[in-house]
Design a protein around this motif. Structure first.
Motif, PDB file in Angstrom:
ATOM      1  N   ALA A 179     -22.431  -5.149 -29.563  1.00 26.79           N
ATOM      2  CA  ALA A 179     -21.550  -4.134 -30.163  1.00 26.79           C
ATOM      3  C   ALA A 179     -22.163  -3.642 -31.465  1.00 26.79           C
ATOM      4  O   ALA A 179     -22.831  -4.400 -32.173  1.00 26.79           O
ATOM      5  N   GLU A 180     -21.921  -2.380 -31.759  1.00 24.05           N
ATOM      6  CA  GLU A 180     -22.351  -1.819 -33.036  1.00 24.05           C
ATOM      7  C   GLU A 180     -21.434  -0.670 -33.433  1.00 24.05           C
ATOM      8  O   GLU A 180     -20.907   0.038 -32.578  1.00 24.05           O
ATOM      9  N   GLN A 181     -21.229  -0.528 -34.733  1.00 27.55           N
ATOM     10  CA  GLN A 181     -20.427   0.576 -35.251  1.00 27.55           C
ATOM     11  C   GLN A 181     -21.269   1.841 -35.162  1.00 27.55           C
ATOM     12  O   GLN A 181     -22.437   1.846 -35.536  1.00 27.55           O
ATOM     13  N   THR A 182     -20.678   2.935 -34.649  1.00 28.40           N
ATOM     14  CA  THR A 182     -21.418   4.183 -34.489  1.00 28.40           C
ATOM     15  C   THR A 182     -21.020   5.252 -35.500  1.00 28.40           C
ATOM     16  O   THR A 182     -21.714   6.251 -35.633  1.00 28.40           O
ATOM     17  N   SER A 183     -19.927   5.063 -36.198  1.00 29.10           N
ATOM     18  CA  SER A 183     -19.523   6.023 -37.229  1.00 29.10           C
ATOM     19  C   SER A 183     -19.919   5.490 -38.605  1.00 29.10           C
ATOM     20  O   SER A 183     -20.145   4.303 -38.777  1.00 29.10           O
ATOM     21  N   GLN A 184     -19.994   6.387 -39.548  1.00 26.06           N
ATOM     22  CA  GLN A 184     -20.361   6.021 -40.912  1.00 26.06           C
ATOM     23  C   GLN A 184     -19.122   5.586 -41.691  1.00 26.06           C
ATOM     24  O   GLN A 184     -18.002   5.943 -41.350  1.00 26.06           O
ATOM     25  N   GLY A 185     -19.352   4.839 -42.744  1.00 25.08           N
ATOM     26  CA  GLY A 185     -18.270   4.479 -43.640  1.00 25.08           C
ATOM     27  C   GLY A 185     -17.639   3.149 -43.323  1.00 25.08           C
ATOM     28  O   GLY A 185     -18.053   2.429 -42.419  1.00 25.08           O
ATOM     29  N   SER A 186     -16.605   2.837 -44.095  1.00 25.34           N
ATOM     30  CA  SER A 186     -15.929   1.558 -43.937  1.00 25.34           C
ATOM     31  C   SER A 186     -14.914   1.634 -42.796  1.00 25.34           C
ATOM     32  O   SER A 186     -14.518   2.710 -42.351  1.00 25.34           O
ATOM     33  N   MET A 187     -14.490   0.460 -42.350  1.00 26.70           N
ATOM     34  CA  MET A 187     -13.541   0.334 -41.247  1.00 26.70           C
ATOM     35  C   MET A 187     -12.219   1.002 -41.572  1.00 26.70           C
ATOM     36  O   MET A 187     -11.668   0.809 -42.657  1.00 26.70           O
ATOM     37  N   ASN A 188     -11.730   1.815 -40.628  1.00 27.26           N
ATOM     38  CA  ASN A 188     -10.431   2.456 -40.767  1.00 27.26           C
ATOM     39  C   ASN A 188     -10.051   3.056 -39.425  1.00 27.26           C
ATOM     40  O   ASN A 188     -10.855   3.041 -38.491  1.00 27.26           O
ATOM     41  N   VAL A 189      -8.845   3.584 -39.297  1.00 23.68           N
ATOM     42  CA  VAL A 189      -8.444   4.268 -38.075  1.00 23.68           C
ATOM     43  C   VAL A 189      -9.439   5.399 -37.816  1.00 23.68           C
ATOM     44  O   VAL A 189      -9.778   6.149 -38.728  1.00 23.68           O
ATOM     45  N   GLY A 190      -9.943   5.466 -36.604  1.00 24.30           N
ATOM     46  CA  GLY A 190     -10.930   6.480 -36.237  1.00 24.30           C
ATOM     47  C   GLY A 190     -12.366   5.979 -36.227  1.00 24.30           C
ATOM     48  O   GLY A 190     -13.248   6.649 -35.708  1.00 24.30           O
ATOM     49  N   THR A 191     -12.630   4.806 -36.820  1.00 26.44           N
ATOM     50  CA  THR A 191     -13.973   4.228 -36.782  1.00 26.44           C
ATOM     51  C   THR A 191     -14.363   4.025 -35.315  1.00 26.44           C
ATOM     52  O   THR A 191     -13.548   3.605 -34.503  1.00 26.44           O
ATOM     53  N   THR A 192     -15.610   4.338 -34.976  1.00 26.61           N
ATOM     54  CA  THR A 192     -16.057   4.228 -33.586  1.00 26.61           C
ATOM     55  C   THR A 192     -17.155   3.184 -33.428  1.00 26.61           C
ATOM     56  O   THR A 192     -17.891   2.884 -34.366  1.00 26.61           O
ATOM     57  N   PHE A 193     -17.241   2.662 -32.199  1.00 30.63           N
ATOM     58  CA  PHE A 193     -18.204   1.632 -31.833  1.00 30.63           C
ATOM     59  C   PHE A 193     -18.739   1.923 -30.442  1.00 30.63           C
ATOM     60  O   PHE A 193     -18.134   2.683 -29.681  1.00 30.63           O
ATOM     61  N   LYS A 194     -19.848   1.275 -30.110  1.00 29.11           N
ATOM     62  CA  LYS A 194     -20.289   1.227 -28.725  1.00 29.11           C
ATOM     63  C   LYS A 194     -20.722  -0.204 -28.462  1.00 29.11           C
ATOM     64  O   LYS A 194     -21.102  -0.935 -29.389  1.00 29.11           O
ATOM     65  N   GLY A 195     -20.635  -0.595 -27.208  1.00 27.53           N
ATOM     66  CA  GLY A 195     -21.006  -1.964 -26.890  1.00 27.53           C
ATOM     67  C   GLY A 195     -20.952  -2.256 -25.411  1.00 27.53           C
ATOM     68  O   GLY A 195     -20.692  -1.380 -24.589  1.00 27.53           O
ATOM     69  N   VAL A 196     -21.191  -3.507 -25.098  1.00 22.79           N
ATOM     70  CA  VAL A 196     -21.160  -4.007 -23.728  1.00 22.79           C
ATOM     71  C   VAL A 196     -20.072  -5.060 -23.646  1.00 22.79           C
ATOM     72  O   VAL A 196     -19.932  -5.886 -24.537  1.00 22.79           O
ATOM     73  N   SER A 197     -19.307  -5.016 -22.580  1.00 20.45           N
ATOM     74  CA  SER A 197     -18.270  -6.025 -22.326  1.00 20.45           C
ATOM     75  C   SER A 197     -18.555  -6.678 -20.981  1.00 20.45           C
ATOM     76  O   SER A 197     -19.035  -6.035 -20.060  1.00 20.45           O
ATOM     77  N   ARG A 198     -18.243  -7.964 -20.893  1.00 18.39           N
ATOM     78  CA  ARG A 198     -18.378  -8.699 -19.630  1.00 18.39           C
ATOM     79  C   ARG A 198     -17.080  -9.459 -19.392  1.00 18.39           C
ATOM     80  O   ARG A 198     -16.629 -10.199 -20.245  1.00 18.39           O
ATOM     81  N   MET A 199     -16.520  -9.229 -18.202  1.00 21.13           N
ATOM     82  CA  MET A 199     -15.278  -9.912 -17.866  1.00 21.13           C
ATOM     83  C   MET A 199     -15.137  -9.957 -16.347  1.00 21.13           C
ATOM     84  O   MET A 199     -15.470  -8.984 -15.669  1.00 21.13           O
ATOM     85  N   MET A 200     -14.669 -11.080 -15.837  1.00 18.05           N
ATOM     86  CA  MET A 200     -14.409 -11.271 -14.422  1.00 18.05           C
ATOM     87  C   MET A 200     -15.633 -10.925 -13.566  1.00 18.05           C
ATOM     88  O   MET A 200     -15.531 -10.267 -12.539  1.00 18.05           O
TER      89      MET A 200
END
Length: 91
Positions: free
Chosen positions: A37-58
């Motif tokens: 996972a990594e943050q893709t938007s600039q700035g500090s964490m807040n509503v609207g902050t975006t990320f991209k990543g990989v999830s594994r489940m089931m």
């Protein structure tokens, strides 16, 4: 929709735990279902902050974007993860 709840007591200051657990670079260290996972938007964490990543489940893996939907410093982080027909919301 399925609902899963967990809790754990960590004997550390709330601010330190919140900062660690809301930093996307640390997610793979404590969430086995998010190996990347990594943050893709600039700035500090807040509503609207975006990320991209990989999830594994089931036995499945998928990658996709995520967006912060709720944020209250030292109290709450809500995010929505979508990838094709799969969507997760966590708080």
């Amino acid at each position: 929709m399925a609902r899963i709840e967990e809790s754990i007591e960590i004997k550390r200051p709330v601010g330190k735990v919140f900062a660690y657990t809301t930093d996307a670079e640390n997610w793979a260290k404590w969430q086995s279902f998010i190996p990347e996972a990594e943050q893709t938007s600039q700035g500090s964490m807040n509503v609207g902050t975006t990320f991209k990543g990989v999830s594994r489940m089931m036995g499945r893996a998928w990658d996709g974007p995520a967006i912060v939907t709720e944020y209250e410093s030292n109290k709450k982080l809500g995010k929505k993860i979508t990838s094709g027909s799969v969507a997760f919301e966590s708080t």
